[in-house]
Structures are given as structure tokens and as C-alpha cells.
Design an enzyme around this catalytic site. Structure first.
Site, PDB file in Angstrom:
ATOM      1  N   TYR A  42      60.425 -25.646  53.160  1.00 55.65           N
ATOM      2  CA  TYR A  42      60.191 -25.939  54.581  1.00 55.65           C
ATOM      3  C   TYR A  42      59.582 -24.703  55.237  1.00 55.65           C
ATOM      4  O   TYR A  42      60.035 -23.571  55.011  1.00 55.65           O
ATOM      5  CB  TYR A  42      61.496 -26.286  55.303  1.00 55.65           C
ATOM      6  CG  TYR A  42      61.308 -26.392  56.806  1.00 55.65           C
ATOM      7  CD1 TYR A  42      60.934 -27.593  57.386  1.00 55.65           C
ATOM      8  CD2 TYR A  42      61.461 -25.279  57.631  1.00 55.65           C
ATOM      9  CE1 TYR A  42      60.721 -27.682  58.754  1.00 55.65           C
ATOM     10  CE2 TYR A  42      61.250 -25.361  58.994  1.00 55.65           C
ATOM     11  CZ  TYR A  42      60.882 -26.568  59.543  1.00 55.65           C
ATOM     12  OH  TYR A  42      60.667 -26.655  60.901  1.00 55.65           O
ATOM     13  N   GLU A  84      55.003 -27.632  61.921  1.00 50.54           N
ATOM     14  CA  GLU A  84      55.823 -27.491  60.721  1.00 50.54           C
ATOM     15  C   GLU A  84      55.195 -28.193  59.524  1.00 50.54           C
ATOM     16  O   GLU A  84      54.466 -29.184  59.673  1.00 50.54           O
ATOM     17  CB  GLU A  84      57.245 -28.004  60.945  1.00 50.54           C
ATOM     18  CG  GLU A  84      57.393 -29.496  61.055  1.00 50.54           C
ATOM     19  CD  GLU A  84      58.859 -29.932  61.129  1.00 50.54           C
ATOM     20  OE1 GLU A  84      59.731 -29.108  61.488  1.00 50.54           O
ATOM     21  OE2 GLU A  84      59.130 -31.111  60.839  1.00 50.54           O
TER      22      GLU A  84
END
Length: 380
Positions: free
Chosen positions: A101, A189
Site C-alpha cells: 500500500y 493512493e
């Protein structure tokens, strides 16, 4: 403003973030054609502005163009969390070795952007933060200096990224930072950023939230807004420059000023009620804007009462009253309304409303109590 995955990844690619080859399809036939161009083995990904697409069956792997067409047919007929799937992204499939991530968002407490990464990629970062917060590595970025190389290396080391990938990881982190700042984003993101089996870093998914207040600087981004994915009331509110968010309660709120709107919602909760919306008509709102705001509030079938809490500073209370009366003539509401007017021309406003069969209140406490009682069907 939320961007679809394919839109976010297109922006990432402009700043050097590697993404899979792929295109958007609106029909199953287009999905098959794209799969043929990409060599057959592809991922079909629903494009809706909600999370949990994979769990809902909105992301599927196709081994050949025929299967891609079949899966696209299924996904294009789906609804995910109430939103219909109208487009799918057809991406070439990647052979995944590891998922990471990587994201940037605003840390309002620190008053700085924060770069976050975790070796536990591919799952909801909120779940990781709740259950294993130590797996998330964070570093704050000075907005005047930007992301520094040593910060990217710190993050890479913190998630135990193999050293041979640090250089490429740094380039991706810098590209994400550029996409974030130059788009006036509040979130950018990549989840997951993967290491493929042939040792490449690839952004398989992307998400961006753009600051609505900065869209005047980005007409190209404003054109990307998908109004089909928004509540019609929120689209209508934006047309009039009204800040509106629909909630799950039954007491509609019309307030001027974001802070006062939050306080109004809090005091409704304090007395046992549930606000149906956040609505800020802003300073200097005229009769037309107030009428539009009331129409928007009353378009929610869950609303059982409406509370007006207007502090007349820039906004004139008599103008608000005229807007309320205009809306009453158009909408013919069947729900009780409680009005608290304080400040500039408040007395004139109350006089205008005196014959409109509306409940009035001198204080916010009294107004909230009357609105809660009215919503419950009791005496206000």
C-alpha cells in the site's frame, strides 16, 4: 470529488508511475476487443465510486477474450452498494509476487501531507490501521520542500522493501507526490502497488480525491466528475453553490456557516434526534438560493421536520425568510418547520414568516428541542 480508478491511474501515469496496459469499455464487445489487443489474459474491473468491488464480484480475472466478454456482461449488469456498473476497466493481468500500500493524504492535526505505506497491501488500509497499526509507516512532508529522497528511502526500509527496488519505489513515490500536489488532491493512493514475478513495480489500482474548492484551477479534472455516481440532491446543490451532504436521519437542517451547521447537527443529536443532512447555504445567501436549498432538503423522503438556524451577519434574515416563502409556494411541504432567525433584519424576517404557520424559536436549544419533537410527531 472522487475519480474513478482508470482516471486516477491516467493521472499517475502522467507523472511516471507505471500502470498496466488497459482501457475502459462500456460494452462486453468492447471488453473482448481490448482483451484481444492485450493478449487475452486480462482483469475486468467494475468502475464505481465505492470500495469493496472485489468482495462484491466486481473484479474478475479472464483467461481469454471470450471469457472477458462473458465476465464483462455479468459485471456491467451489476449494482455495487446501490450503484450501477456502467463501465469496466480491462487491464492486462499481472503476475503478482508481493502487494504494497502507498498513499498520500492530508494530516489535518499536523497541518501537513503525510506519506503512508504498508507491506500489507491489497486490503482496506482502514482495516490494517485498526488491527495492526504498526504495519503502517508514515512520514510527514513539508509542503514547501516537497517529498525528499531520504523520506522515500525511510518508507522503503520501513516496509522491508527489497533494496533492489528502492530506486524505482522512490520514483513512484515522487510521481505520486506530484500527482497529489499538482491536482490539488486530498488523497492519492495506490492499493496495491505490486512487485511482479519479473521484479517490476506496478500500480494495479489507483484512487484520487480532488479538493472541490480547487476545481476552478483544474477545468480538465472538473470534466471528469461522474454525476451518475452522485446523489441527485448533491448535484443540484453544487449548481447553486450550496454545501450539502445527505445523511441518514429525519431532521432536515438549513444553516449558514459550516461551523454553525456542525453545531446544529450536534445539538439535534444531543436532544435525541438524527440530522438528515449537512447543509451550509453560505454567507450572503439570497432568496433564490434559500429556496433551492429547501427544495433539496425536502427531496429527501426521510425528512420529517426541518430546522432553520440562521445567524444574520452577511446573510440577511429577511432574504432567508423570502426564500423560505418562495420554496413553500413551490414545494407545498407536509412536514413541520422550526425557524430560528438571529441577527441582521431578524425581526423583519420573523414578520414575513409570521403568517406561514411555522414554529419559531429564540435559542438554538429551543429550536432543536422543537424540531426533535416535531420529527417524532409530538408537540413542539
Amino acid at each position: 470529488m472522487k475519480l474513478h480508478e482508470y482516471q486516477s491511474k491516467q493521472i499517475f501515469a502522467q507523472y511516471g508511475v507505471p500502470i498496466p496496459k488497459g482501457r475502459v469499455a462500456a460494452t462486453a464487445g468492447e471488453a473482448r476487443q481490448i482483451a484481444e489487443e492485450l493478449g487475452g489474459r486480462v482483469v475486468i474491473k467494475s468502475q464505481v465510486l465505492v470500495g469493496g468491488r472485489g468482495k462484491a464480484g466486481g473484479i474478475r480475472l479472464a483467461k481469454n477474450p471470450e471469457e472477458a466478454e462473458e465476465l464483462a456482461t455479468q459485471i456491467l449488469g451489476m449494482e455495487i452498494k446501490g450503484l450501477p456498473v456502467r463501465k469496466v476497466l480491462v487491464d492486462e493481468a499481472a503476475n503478482i509476487k508481493q502487494e504494497i500500500y502507498l498513499g498520500i493524504t492530508n494530516d489535518r492535526a499536523a497541518r501537513k501531507p503525510v506519506l503512508m505505506a504498508s507491506a500489507a497491501g491489497g486490503v482496506d488500509i482502514e482495516e490494517v490501521a485498526r488491527e495492526t497499526p504498526e504495519k503502517i509507516i508514515r512520514v510527514h512532508i513539508d509542503p514547501l520542500l516537497g517529498l525528499r529522497d531520504y523520506q522515500a528511502r525511510y518508507i522503503a526500509a520501513g516496509i522491508d522493501l527489497p533494496r533492489e527496488h528502492w530506486r524505482d519505489f522512490g520514483k513512484i513515490a515522487h510521481g505520486l507526490w506530484q500527482a497529489y500536489t499538482r491536482s490539488d488532491a486530498t488523497l492519492a493512493e495506490i492499493n496495491p502497488l505490486v512487485i511482479t514475478k519479473d521484479e517490476r513495480l506496478l500500480a494495479l489500482d489507483g484512487k484520487m480525491l480532488i479538493d472541490d474548492n480547487a476545481l476552478f484551477r483544474h477545468p480538465d479534472l472538473a470534466e471528469m466528475r461522474d454525476v451518475d455516481e452522485e446523489a441527485p440532491a448533491e448535484t443540484e446543490a453544487r449548481k447553486y453553490g450550496i454545501s450539502y451532504i445527505q445523511l441518514d436521519g429525519n431532521i432536515g437542517c438549513m444553516v449558514n456557516g459550516a461551523g454553525l451547521a456542525m453545531a446544529t447537527m450536534d445539538i439535534i443529536k444531543l436532544f435525541g434526534g438524527e440530522p438528515a443532512n449537512f447543509l451550509d447555504i453560505g454567507g450572503g445567501a439570497g432568496a433564490e438560493k434559500v429556496a433551492a436549498a429547501l427544495r433539496i432538503i425536502l427531496s429527501d423522503p426521510n425528512v420529517k421536520a426541518v430546522l432553520f438556524n440562521i445567524f444574520g451577519g452577511i446573510t440577511r434574515c429577511d432574504e432567508v425568510a423570502k426564500g423560505i416563502l418562495t420554496a413553500l409556494e413551490e414545494v407545498k411541504p407536509q412536514v413541520p418547520m422550526v425557524v430560528r432567525l438571529v441577527g441582521t433584519n431578524a425581526e423583519e424576517g420573523r414578520q414575513l414568516l409570521s403568517e406561514a404557520d411555522m414554529l419559531t424559536a429564540e435559542t438554538l436549544t429551543e429550536a432543536a428541542q422543537k424540531a426533535v419533537a416535531a420529527a417524532k410527531g409530538g408537540q413542539a
